[in-house]
Design a protein around this motif. Sequence first.
Motif, PDB file in Angstrom:
ATOM      1  N   UNK A 424      -0.248 -13.377  13.040  1.00 14.26           N
ATOM      2  CA  UNK A 424      -1.169 -14.196  12.235  1.00 14.26           C
ATOM      3  C   UNK A 424      -1.394 -15.545  12.912  1.00 14.26           C
ATOM      4  N   UNK A 425      -0.340 -16.116  13.505  1.00 13.45           N
ATOM      5  CA  UNK A 425      -0.491 -17.385  14.226  1.00 13.45           C
ATOM      6  C   UNK A 425      -1.449 -17.236  15.402  1.00 13.45           C
ATOM      7  N   UNK A 426      -1.388 -16.105  16.099  1.00 17.12           N
ATOM      8  CA  UNK A 426      -2.351 -15.851  17.175  1.00 17.12           C
ATOM      9  C   UNK A 426      -3.762 -15.698  16.616  1.00 17.12           C
ATOM     10  N   UNK A 427      -3.884 -14.998  15.485  1.00 17.03           N
ATOM     11  CA  UNK A 427      -5.196 -14.848  14.852  1.00 17.03           C
ATOM     12  C   UNK A 427      -5.759 -16.202  14.437  1.00 17.03           C
ATOM     13  N   UNK A 428      -4.909 -17.058  13.843  1.00 19.48           N
ATOM     14  CA  UNK A 428      -5.356 -18.386  13.429  1.00 19.48           C
ATOM     15  C   UNK A 428      -5.743 -19.234  14.639  1.00 19.48           C
ATOM     16  N   UNK A 429      -5.099 -18.996  15.762  1.00 17.28           N
ATOM     17  CA  UNK A 429      -5.445 -19.710  16.988  1.00 17.28           C
ATOM     18  C   UNK A 429      -6.777 -19.227  17.549  1.00 17.28           C
ATOM     19  N   UNK A 430      -7.009 -17.923  17.453  1.00 20.27           N
ATOM     20  CA  UNK A 430      -8.234 -17.323  17.987  1.00 20.27           C
ATOM     21  C   UNK A 430      -9.419 -17.553  17.065  1.00 20.27           C
ATOM     22  N   UNK A 431      -9.154 -17.573  15.761  1.00 17.07           N
ATOM     23  CA  UNK A 431     -10.207 -17.748  14.751  1.00 17.07           C
ATOM     24  C   UNK A 431      -9.850 -18.940  13.861  1.00 17.07           C
ATOM     25  N   UNK A 432      -9.966 -20.159  14.348  1.00 15.47           N
ATOM     26  CA  UNK A 432      -9.514 -21.342  13.601  1.00 15.47           C
ATOM     27  C   UNK A 432     -10.265 -21.585  12.309  1.00 15.47           C
ATOM     28  N   UNK A 433     -11.399 -20.983  12.136  1.00 15.77           N
ATOM     29  CA  UNK A 433     -12.199 -21.161  10.930  1.00 15.77           C
ATOM     30  C   UNK A 433     -11.771 -20.217   9.802  1.00 15.77           C
ATOM     31  N   UNK A 434     -10.911 -19.250  10.096  1.00 18.93           N
ATOM     32  CA  UNK A 434     -10.615 -18.175   9.141  1.00 18.93           C
ATOM     33  C   UNK A 434      -9.779 -18.661   7.961  1.00 18.93           C
ATOM     34  N   UNK A 435     -10.155 -18.242   6.770  1.00 21.70           N
ATOM     35  CA  UNK A 435      -9.405 -18.526   5.547  1.00 21.70           C
ATOM     36  C   UNK A 435      -8.245 -17.539   5.432  1.00 21.70           C
ATOM     37  N   UNK A 436      -7.318 -17.749   4.488  1.00 23.47           N
ATOM     38  CA  UNK A 436      -6.237 -16.767   4.292  1.00 23.47           C
ATOM     39  C   UNK A 436      -6.767 -15.349   4.056  1.00 23.47           C
ATOM     40  N   UNK A 437      -7.812 -15.205   3.252  1.00 20.67           N
ATOM     41  CA  UNK A 437      -8.366 -13.874   3.008  1.00 20.67           C
ATOM     42  C   UNK A 437      -8.959 -13.277   4.279  1.00 20.67           C
ATOM     43  N   UNK A 438      -9.637 -14.114   5.068  1.00 24.04           N
ATOM     44  CA  UNK A 438     -10.231 -13.628   6.315  1.00 24.04           C
ATOM     45  C   UNK A 438      -9.153 -13.274   7.339  1.00 24.04           C
ATOM     46  N   UNK A 439      -8.080 -14.070   7.385  1.00 27.87           N
ATOM     47  CA  UNK A 439      -6.973 -13.745   8.290  1.00 27.87           C
ATOM     48  C   UNK A 439      -6.326 -12.417   7.894  1.00 27.87           C
ATOM     49  N   UNK A 440      -6.229 -12.174   6.587  1.00 28.87           N
ATOM     50  CA  UNK A 440      -5.670 -10.907   6.108  1.00 28.87           C
ATOM     51  C   UNK A 440      -6.529  -9.736   6.564  1.00 28.87           C
ATOM     52  N   UNK A 441      -7.840  -9.899   6.456  1.00 27.86           N
ATOM     53  CA  UNK A 441      -8.752  -8.837   6.887  1.00 27.86           C
ATOM     54  C   UNK A 441      -8.647  -8.610   8.395  1.00 27.86           C
ATOM     55  N   UNK A 442      -8.579  -9.702   9.154  1.00 30.55           N
ATOM     56  CA  UNK A 442      -8.422  -9.577  10.605  1.00 30.55           C
ATOM     57  C   UNK A 442      -7.107  -8.879  10.943  1.00 30.55           C
ATOM     58  N   UNK A 443      -6.056  -9.215  10.220  1.00 33.21           N
ATOM     59  CA  UNK A 443      -4.740  -8.626  10.468  1.00 33.21           C
ATOM     60  C   UNK A 443      -4.755  -7.121  10.229  1.00 33.21           C
ATOM     61  N   UNK A 444      -5.294  -6.701   9.107  1.00 33.62           N
ATOM     62  CA  UNK A 444      -5.308  -5.270   8.800  1.00 33.62           C
ATOM     63  C   UNK A 444      -6.263  -4.510   9.713  1.00 33.62           C
ATOM     64  N   UNK A 445      -7.341  -5.158  10.153  1.00 33.56           N
ATOM     65  CA  UNK A 445      -8.291  -4.488  11.047  1.00 33.56           C
ATOM     66  C   UNK A 445      -7.705  -4.228  12.428  1.00 33.56           C
ATOM     67  N   UNK A 446      -6.784  -5.102  12.888  1.00 32.37           N
ATOM     68  CA  UNK A 446      -6.235  -4.910  14.222  1.00 32.37           C
ATOM     69  C   UNK A 446      -5.003  -4.003  14.232  1.00 32.37           C
TER      70      UNK A 446
END
Length: 494
Positions: A424-446
């Motif tokens: 998730x920290x890598x996702x937040x680094x790659x997508x700094x605009x992402x909200x908690x809900x968006x980070x969750x979606x990115x996490x499950x998609x990968x």
Amino acid sequence: MRVPRISRTRYAAVGLVLATAGALALPAGTAVAAPTADPTTGPLLSYVVNTKANHGQVQKVENAVKGLGGTVVYSYEQIGVVIARSNDTKFAEKLRLAKGVDSVGASRTKGILASDQGKADVAAEPTGTAAAGQEPYEANQWDMRQIGVDKAHKISLGSRNVTVGVLDSGIDATHEDLAPNVDASQSVSCIDGKPNTDWKAWQPTTSDHGTHVAGTIAAAKNGKGIVGIAPNVKLAAVKVVDDGGFIYPENAVCGFVWAGEHKFNVTNNSYYVDPWMFNCPNDKDQSAITDAVRKAVAFSQRKGVLNVAAAGNENIDLAHKTTDVSSPDDTTPGTRPVTNDCLSLPTELDGVIAVSAVGVNGDKSYYSSYGKGVVTVAAPGGDRRYQIPNTPDKDGRILSTIPGNKYGYMQGTSMATPHVTGVVALLASTFPWASPNELTELLTNQAESHACPTGDFNPGGAGAWKAKCEGGADDNGFYGAGIINAEKAVQWWR
């Protein structure tokens, strides 16, 4: 700890008042009755008191607490939670009648007393020779290769703008592999349910657990020891585990509010809130605990924090709860029936990422709890029954940092959770605009899909470890959306 149980040494915080009264003169020969104990006086307990989240209401509750002879430890006006203490056995019953009080619950069943405990289970320090471009013990980190961390690091090591809060037993900020990344300005102790920013207060005392978790997330890539999943991000130690290994509700409330106020990107929660494995709505104490922790978690989420939590090490189907045999764990556990309305905190709260553990072969670790609709993703947590070919130590557990510039092995969903937090920290680094809900979606998609096994899962051959997996390859009770993949997390074009 149950996830695993963090090393225990009961936290000492005894309130004592000594007073001397003038002698009372009695006529000679007067019989003096033996003193009798006050029937309402019991052990000193902590309480969570829920009210409306505004100054006036909180102040009224504080006055009610004091009016009943209790002590206000700390108040969180942001969420309407007051932490109080009293040795009156009727305190909660009386306070529930006060105007403006929504709910009151004792946050423990044992009085606040002192005792001892040892260290968490850690193996001998590893051996090995680093290959070119590797950290000295990186060859032993099978878990990192399993989720593509080595490949991810060719693209990104994470951003210094991302802060990860480790809600645990403290982080050894002097460790050679962690010192570059621990941010003392954002670290705190939450023991007793109130923030204490003194450096010593948030350092580990009786447990290696928090330091081990921190290394998996963000051990520096500095030519020493191991490497973490996101070695460039910042770590904040949030000490919520007392010296007895307990994470009481007031400590968790303090930790989540602190995370929200400091706008952490993600928190790691490798525990469940004591003393109840599951908090049931038909119990007034447990219901108030759920209310308080839920409000604190929701506050952090509104502030942009994504919280990641362990599923547990009891091999329990969290989607089909029937019995709890380990609560309350701070006094004498008993057996009681539970239903799905009884929640493991914070794991089963809305918006929290719940993590199950897998071993070297990618299958569910024998101890990992699970549940369709509960588990979000899976990650390496270790399984000591398996040895790893082509590694110096061949240890099927997770290698990470421990206090004193040392390294050791542990296993559990406690170890799986920081793998997800690191991704998730890598996702937040790659997508700094992402909200908690968006980070969750990115996490499950990968996540990499992992189908259920056929029939009962019984890896050890012992009936006690049988488990039944429900769901399809993309969403099931053992692995949720699948096993996380760090390489995909840093590919912004996917």
